[in-house]
Scaffold this motif. Structure first.
Motif, PDB file in Angstrom:
ATOM      1  N   MET A   1       0.833  -1.191   0.000  1.00  0.00           N
ATOM      2  CA  MET A   1       0.000   0.000   0.000  1.00  0.00           C
ATOM      3  C   MET A   1       0.878   1.256   0.000  1.00  0.00           C
ATOM      4  O   MET A   1       1.885   1.318   0.688  1.00  0.00           O
ATOM      5  CB  MET A   1      -0.891  -0.007   1.247  1.00  0.00           C
ATOM      6  N   LEU A   2       0.493   2.247  -0.762  1.00  0.00           N
ATOM      7  CA  LEU A   2       1.253   3.489  -0.840  1.00  0.00           C
ATOM      8  C   LEU A   2       1.030   4.347   0.396  1.00  0.00           C
ATOM      9  O   LEU A   2      -0.072   4.411   0.935  1.00  0.00           O
ATOM     10  CB  LEU A   2       0.823   4.304  -2.062  1.00  0.00           C
ATOM     11  N   GLU A   3       2.102   5.012   0.817  1.00  0.00           N
ATOM     12  CA  GLU A   3       1.973   6.016   1.875  1.00  0.00           C
ATOM     13  C   GLU A   3       1.147   7.169   1.315  1.00  0.00           C
ATOM     14  O   GLU A   3       1.239   7.472   0.129  1.00  0.00           O
ATOM     15  CB  GLU A   3       3.365   6.535   2.267  1.00  0.00           C
ATOM     16  N   PRO A   4       0.365   7.857   2.166  1.00  0.00           N
ATOM     17  CA  PRO A   4      -0.410   8.977   1.629  1.00  0.00           C
ATOM     18  C   PRO A   4       0.481  10.104   1.085  1.00  0.00           C
ATOM     19  O   PRO A   4       0.112  10.772   0.138  1.00  0.00           O
ATOM     20  CB  PRO A   4      -1.242   9.480   2.808  1.00  0.00           C
ATOM     21  N   LEU A   5       1.678  10.298   1.680  1.00  0.00           N
ATOM     22  CA  LEU A   5       2.584  11.352   1.228  1.00  0.00           C
ATOM     23  C   LEU A   5       3.789  10.752   0.537  1.00  0.00           C
ATOM     24  O   LEU A   5       4.484   9.911   1.103  1.00  0.00           O
ATOM     25  CB  LEU A   5       3.043  12.221   2.403  1.00  0.00           C
ATOM     26  N   GLN A   6       4.016  11.202  -0.686  1.00  0.00           N
ATOM     27  CA  GLN A   6       5.209  10.817  -1.441  1.00  0.00           C
ATOM     28  C   GLN A   6       5.866  12.084  -1.974  1.00  0.00           C
ATOM     29  O   GLN A   6       5.186  12.993  -2.446  1.00  0.00           O
ATOM     30  CB  GLN A   6       4.849   9.932  -2.634  1.00  0.00           C
ATOM     31  N   ILE A   7       7.202  12.129  -1.893  1.00  0.00           N
ATOM     32  CA  ILE A   7       7.962  13.225  -2.482  1.00  0.00           C
ATOM     33  C   ILE A   7       8.641  12.654  -3.720  1.00  0.00           C
ATOM     34  O   ILE A   7       9.407  11.696  -3.623  1.00  0.00           O
ATOM     35  CB  ILE A   7       9.030  13.769  -1.507  1.00  0.00           C
ATOM     36  N   ILE A   8       8.333  13.234  -4.878  1.00  0.00           N
ATOM     37  CA  ILE A   8       8.860  12.724  -6.140  1.00  0.00           C
ATOM     38  C   ILE A   8       9.565  13.827  -6.904  1.00  0.00           C
ATOM     39  O   ILE A   8       9.358  15.012  -6.642  1.00  0.00           O
ATOM     40  CB  ILE A   8       7.749  12.101  -7.015  1.00  0.00           C
ATOM     41  N   GLU A   9      10.386  13.436  -7.869  1.00  0.00           N
ATOM     42  CA  GLU A   9      11.037  14.408  -8.745  1.00  0.00           C
ATOM     43  C   GLU A   9      10.020  14.935  -9.756  1.00  0.00           C
ATOM     44  O   GLU A   9       9.150  14.212 -10.231  1.00  0.00           O
ATOM     45  CB  GLU A   9      12.220  13.759  -9.483  1.00  0.00           C
ATOM     46  N   TYR A  10      10.168  16.199 -10.044  1.00  0.00           N
ATOM     47  CA  TYR A  10       9.324  16.889 -11.007  1.00  0.00           C
ATOM     48  C   TYR A  10       9.450  16.275 -12.391  1.00  0.00           C
ATOM     49  O   TYR A  10      10.530  15.881 -12.817  1.00  0.00           O
ATOM     50  CB  TYR A  10       9.767  18.360 -11.051  1.00  0.00           C
ATOM     51  N   THR A  11       8.321  16.214 -13.065  1.00  0.00           N
ATOM     52  CA  THR A  11       8.275  15.936 -14.506  1.00  0.00           C
ATOM     53  C   THR A  11       7.374  17.011 -15.111  1.00  0.00           C
ATOM     54  O   THR A  11       6.595  17.660 -14.385  1.00  0.00           O
ATOM     55  CB  THR A  11       7.686  14.546 -14.827  1.00  0.00           C
ATOM     56  N   PRO A  12       7.433  17.223 -16.416  1.00  0.00           N
ATOM     57  CA  PRO A  12       6.568  18.239 -17.029  1.00  0.00           C
ATOM     58  C   PRO A  12       5.075  18.035 -16.753  1.00  0.00           C
ATOM     59  O   PRO A  12       4.301  18.988 -16.830  1.00  0.00           O
ATOM     60  CB  PRO A  12       6.892  18.119 -18.519  1.00  0.00           C
ATOM     61  N   ALA A  13       4.680  16.832 -16.376  1.00  0.00           N
ATOM     62  CA  ALA A  13       3.272  16.588 -16.036  1.00  0.00           C
ATOM     63  C   ALA A  13       2.836  17.430 -14.837  1.00  0.00           C
ATOM     64  O   ALA A  13       1.641  17.679 -14.655  1.00  0.00           O
ATOM     65  CB  ALA A  13       3.063  15.105 -15.737  1.00  0.00           C
ATOM     66  N   TYR A  14       3.795  17.887 -14.030  1.00  0.00           N
ATOM     67  CA  TYR A  14       3.475  18.675 -12.833  1.00  0.00           C
ATOM     68  C   TYR A  14       3.715  20.174 -13.034  1.00  0.00           C
ATOM     69  O   TYR A  14       3.692  20.931 -12.067  1.00  0.00           O
ATOM     70  CB  TYR A  14       4.281  18.157 -11.638  1.00  0.00           C
ATOM     71  N   ARG A  15       3.927  20.599 -14.270  1.00  0.00           N
ATOM     72  CA  ARG A  15       4.195  22.016 -14.547  1.00  0.00           C
ATOM     73  C   ARG A  15       3.065  22.911 -14.031  1.00  0.00           C
ATOM     74  O   ARG A  15       3.307  23.913 -13.369  1.00  0.00           O
ATOM     75  CB  ARG A  15       4.410  22.244 -16.043  1.00  0.00           C
ATOM     76  N   SER A  16       1.822  22.550 -14.315  1.00  0.00           N
ATOM     77  CA  SER A  16       0.716  23.404 -13.872  1.00  0.00           C
ATOM     78  C   SER A  16       0.582  23.395 -12.358  1.00  0.00           C
ATOM     79  O   SER A  16       0.266  24.432 -11.761  1.00  0.00           O
ATOM     80  CB  SER A  16      -0.600  23.017 -14.553  1.00  0.00           C
ATOM     81  N   ALA A  17       0.828  22.273 -11.702  1.00  0.00           N
ATOM     82  CA  ALA A  17       0.769  22.229 -10.232  1.00  0.00           C
ATOM     83  C   ALA A  17       1.852  23.134  -9.646  1.00  0.00           C
ATOM     84  O   ALA A  17       1.593  23.892  -8.701  1.00  0.00           O
ATOM     85  CB  ALA A  17       0.936  20.796  -9.727  1.00  0.00           C
ATOM     86  N   PHE A  18       3.064  23.069 -10.200  1.00  0.00           N
ATOM     87  CA  PHE A  18       4.164  23.920  -9.727  1.00  0.00           C
ATOM     88  C   PHE A  18       3.782  25.394  -9.853  1.00  0.00           C
ATOM     89  O   PHE A  18       3.929  26.177  -8.915  1.00  0.00           O
ATOM     90  CB  PHE A  18       5.440  23.604 -10.525  1.00  0.00           C
ATOM     91  N   SER A  19       3.260  25.750 -10.998  1.00  0.00           N
ATOM     92  CA  SER A  19       2.875  27.133 -11.258  1.00  0.00           C
ATOM     93  C   SER A  19       1.697  27.562 -10.375  1.00  0.00           C
ATOM     94  O   SER A  19       1.750  28.585  -9.692  1.00  0.00           O
ATOM     95  CB  SER A  19       2.516  27.291 -12.735  1.00  0.00           C
ATOM     96  N   ASN A  20       0.644  26.786 -10.375  1.00  0.00           N
ATOM     97  CA  ASN A  20      -0.583  27.172  -9.672  1.00  0.00           C
ATOM     98  C   ASN A  20      -0.403  27.241  -8.160  1.00  0.00           C
ATOM     99  O   ASN A  20      -0.924  28.156  -7.516  1.00  0.00           O
ATOM    100  CB  ASN A  20      -1.725  26.224 -10.021  1.00  0.00           C
ATOM    101  N   LEU A  21       0.304  26.283  -7.572  1.00  0.00           N
ATOM    102  CA  LEU A  21       0.514  26.301  -6.124  1.00  0.00           C
ATOM    103  C   LEU A  21       1.294  27.540  -5.698  1.00  0.00           C
ATOM    104  O   LEU A  21       0.986  28.165  -4.681  1.00  0.00           O
ATOM    105  CB  LEU A  21       1.237  25.030  -5.664  1.00  0.00           C
ATOM    106  N   ASN A  22       2.299  27.909  -6.478  1.00  0.00           N
ATOM    107  CA  ASN A  22       3.083  29.098  -6.146  1.00  0.00           C
ATOM    108  C   ASN A  22       2.302  30.385  -6.397  1.00  0.00           C
ATOM    109  O   ASN A  22       2.319  31.300  -5.574  1.00  0.00           O
ATOM    110  CB  ASN A  22       4.400  29.105  -6.922  1.00  0.00           C
ATOM    111  N   LYS A  23       1.630  30.461  -7.526  1.00  0.00           N
ATOM    112  CA  LYS A  23       0.865  31.675  -7.828  1.00  0.00           C
ATOM    113  C   LYS A  23      -0.215  31.903  -6.769  1.00  0.00           C
ATOM    114  O   LYS A  23      -0.515  33.050  -6.426  1.00  0.00           O
ATOM    115  CB  LYS A  23       0.255  31.592  -9.222  1.00  0.00           C
ATOM    116  N   GLU A  24      -0.765  30.817  -6.238  1.00  0.00           N
ATOM    117  CA  GLU A  24      -1.817  30.940  -5.225  1.00  0.00           C
ATOM    118  C   GLU A  24      -1.316  31.670  -3.978  1.00  0.00           C
ATOM    119  O   GLU A  24      -1.926  32.638  -3.522  1.00  0.00           O
ATOM    120  CB  GLU A  24      -2.335  29.539  -4.855  1.00  0.00           C
TER     121      GLU A  24
END
Length: 156
Positions: A1-24
């Motif tokens: 079973m996966l842990e609820p929190l995982q820290i992963i390396e960025y891929t372009p699939a997370y570009r909008s999350a990176f941008s939106n979380l910071n802009k917020e």
């Protein structure tokens, strides 16, 4: 079973999350600046391609936190800890702490000796987090950001 929190390396699939979380958070407390737009709209060009890294915190597989390690061309510092953001819905789950620990460990593995960061003292939870991680205040450095009124370093 996966842990609820995982820290992963960025891929372009997370570009909008990176941008939106910071802009917020930036827009909540400050005004977005030109340097923000460059890094947030083009993280591959302004961070990754220049030798930097971005980590993404997934909570139940949803990207709720991000943090960047920006390569510095500086005689004092190897990298800047930057663009750290955690969604308001996820605050209190230690995501910021785990992201910061992971990005610091990444810097160590890359051979960094000193990290740098800039922030603003109205962001008390962030400043407290940085202090708990061992960052100390430095003076006499210029910033590309109008909002940055505190500069800190961490000797690794």
């Amino acid at each position: 079973m996966l842990e609820p929190l995982q820290i992963i390396e960025y891929t372009p699939a997370y570009r909008s999350a990176f941008s939106n979380l910071n802009k917020e958070w930036i827009s909540k407390y400050f005004v977005m600046e030109e340097t923000d737009y460059k890094a947030l709209d083009h993280p591959d060009t302004y961070i990754i391609d220049k030798g930097g890294y971005i980590l993404v915190a997934l909570y139940n597989q949803v990207p709720l936190g991000v943090c960047a390690l920006i390569k510095m061309n500086d005689s004092d510092y190897d990298y800047e800890l930057s663009k750290m953001a955690v969604s308001p819905v996820a605050q209190g789950k230690k995501i910021g702490w785990k992201l910061a620990e992971a990005i610091i460990e990444k810097a160590r593995k890359l051979g960094a000796k000193k990290l740098y960061l800039e922030s603003n003292t109205i962001l008390e939870p962030a400043i407290n987090l940085y202090r708990k991680l061992g960052f100390t205040e430095v003076v006499g450095r210029q910033s590309a950001y109008e909002r940055a009124n505190i500069k800190m370093e961490l000797i690794l």
